[in-house]
Design an enzyme around this catalytic site. Structure first.
Site, PDB file in Angstrom:
ATOM      1  CD  GLU A  98      -1.880   2.318   1.385  1.00  0.00           C
ATOM      2  OE1 GLU A  98      -1.536   3.058   0.427  1.00  0.00           O
ATOM      3  OE2 GLU A  98      -1.996   2.699   2.541  1.00  0.00           O
ATOM      4  CB  CYS A 140      -2.673   6.722   1.988  1.00  0.00           C
ATOM      5  SG  CYS A 140      -1.062   6.265   2.621  1.00  0.00           S
TER       6      CYS A 140
END
Length: 526
Positions: A244, A278
């Site tokens: 990720e 994020c």
């Protein structure tokens, strides 16, 4: 996700400090490569017994963990505030609450997910067989987790790994090691064998040692640059990975959106956790008919935000994690202004509060060539640009190397969902941002440079297991049609059998049935 070493000069000690005040919280010894190897070997020895433990007993450990976390939430939230700098409310809502829900998801779904799954056979030739899928743990899962959500990211992945029968070796960020150790403390207090969840403290070399150790899968959350190095190292040993790697998430405000709601959503999406998320709104595209009204609403609301030490319950925007990240944010803002962006709010360091504070910033008229549109900023900045058509908005949203998440703001749900289908991202939210991470059932992950694989939900659990197919023949005493003893007659029979199954007309199927007669009575099988 930017990273920076926080190591005491000339030593193998990590210093954990409050990013708001600089207060030293702890000095911890770094794990050596041999320490990492030993931890993984202990996990390997303990894991088979855990795999053999009934799922109900694994779930019982998670349930006790959930109770302890709920009871001790203020303690955990306070530690998150002090070590990561985020406001107290966010520590509760985006860290503790998220994990309580993620634990509940694992508790409710583990049995069904791990249950043997019958696999029907469509091929007529295979009807005398019964197949099933088994989901078995990898063994030891290595997790390298970041500092921006040091509890919720590490815990979500750890819980999914444990409930599916794996052991875990966790390397938390060098900036937030105490939070990783707190997760371990809670799990051990819930009754988990200490060898099944171990924490190794260190910076980059400890992470490299974890990849080199005999782990069975790696889950990494961090920057694209580091993620590429991780992928290269893992590829050399064919180690499966989940990566990720961040995002540059667009927010699209259509001409029928509620400006009051959308502007508030934009602020929270851009400034929550000081923009160090994020899933943050890092690009905001607003229909030209609403553009100036939207900017005015955002500017007025930014002026009301309270910035300060996250320990205070009234604080809405805390510090950035370290000076290097503040410099990155400031460079992006200065570059945008230099190339024509309008600075409507912020755009400066708040040194009167401390070295790691940056004012919530609103930029208008940003363009695709600016660094603030191309690179991940990871700070409290909301860059806004206008668009004229839905097609232009989609093109702008997709014009990025990242593809983690996006949002569409509209009063017409069907219009929003239709646009969502055209946006290249792992998640698209309609009239909200970021909260998808708090939905235990929803997968988390992206496309393009945003990474590989998924965490959270059933897709996240699927990353923690290997699938085994088991096939049982119900007529073990009968030689199989397809065994040796080939010949021209057998070839003709097989052609007939294929026609029986797949020919276009019923006449051809009937002829095929006649040609395939005698397959089961083949006498020349070897």
């Amino acid at each position: 996700m930017p990273t920076e070493t926080k190591i005491a000069a000339g030593s193998s000690t990590i210093v954990s400090a409050n990013p708001a005040t600089g207060e030293v919280l702890a000095a911890l010894a770094c794990a050596s490569p041999s320490d990492v190897q030993d931890a993984v070997l202990r996990a390997k020895q303990a894991q088979p017994g855990w795999e053999a433990t009934p799922v109900s007993q694994r779930i019982a450990v998670l349930r006790r963990f959930q109770w302890l976390l709920s009871e001790q939430r203020d303690r955990v939230a306070d530690l998150i505030c002090r070590e990561a700098g985020k406001p107290a409310v966010e520590a509760l809502t985006t860290e503790v609450l998220v994990i309580l829900d993620a634990t509940e998801f694992c508790i409710r779904n583990a049995h069904d997910f791990l249950r043997e799954e019958p696999l029907p056979h469509g091929n007529l030739a295979m009807k005398t067989k019964r197949g099933k899928l088994l989901r078995e743990p990898f063994g030891v899962i290595g997790i390298i987790s970041p500092w921006n959500y040091p509890f919720s990211i590490a815990a979500t992945e750890t819980l999914g790994a444990l409930v599916t029968g794996n052991a875990v070796v966790l390397k938390p960020s060098e900036f937030t090691p105490l939070i990783g150790l707190e997760l371990q403390r809670l799990l051990l207090a819930a009754g988990l064998n200490p060898n099944l969840m171990q924490v190794i403290v260190g910076e980059g070399p400890a992470g490299a040692a974890l990849i080199d150790a005999p782990i069975d899968k790696l889950i990494f959350t961090g920057s694209v640059a580091t993620g590429k190095r991780v992928a290269e190292a893992a590829a050399r040993k064919l180690l499966p990975v989940v990566l990720e790697l961040g995002g540059k998430d667009p927010m699209i405000v259509l001409d029928d959106a509620d400006v009051e709601i959308a502007s508030s959503g934009a602020l929270w999406g851009a400034f929550m956790n000081a923009g160090q998320t994020c899933l943050s709104v890092e690009r905001c595209y607003v229909h030209r008919s609403l553009y100036e009204k939207f900017l005015e609403a955002c500017s007025n609301k930014i002026a009301r935000l309270r910035v300060g030490n996250g320990i205070g319950s009234e604080v809405e925007v805390g510090p950035l994690i370290h000076d290097r990240q503040v410099r990155t944010v400031d460079e992006h803002v200065r570059d945008a202004v230099l190339h024509g962006a309008r600075l409507l709010q912020g755009g400066k360091r708040l040194t009167e509060l401390g070295s790691n504070f940056y004012a919530p910033t609103l930029l208008a008229d940003v363009t695709p060539d600016m660094r603030i549109i191309q690179e991940e900023t990871f700070g409290p900045v909301l860059p806004v640009a206008p668009f004229d058509t839905d097609e232009e908005a989609i093109q702008l949203a997709n014009d990025s190397d990242f593809g983690l998440a996006a949002s569409v703001w509209t009063s017409n749900r069907r219009r929003g969902e239709a646009m969502a289908k055209q946006i290249k991202a792992g998640t698209v939210m309609i009239n909200d941002v970021i909260s998808c991470f708090g939905i235990g059932e929803a997968p988390h992950g992206g496309v393009k440079l945003s990474g590989i694989g998924r965490t959270h939900g059933k897709m996240g659990l699927a990353e923690m297991v290997q699938v085994k197919y088991v096939d049982t023949d119900l007529l073990p005493g009968m030689p199989k049609v397809w065994w040796f003893g080939y010949g021209e007659k057998f070839r003709q029979q097989m052609n007939g059998f294929i026609d029986l199954l797949f020919a276009r007309s019923w006449g051809q199927k009937l002829k095929g049935a006649l040609r395939s007669a005698g397959l089961l009575r083949r006498s020349n099988r070897i």
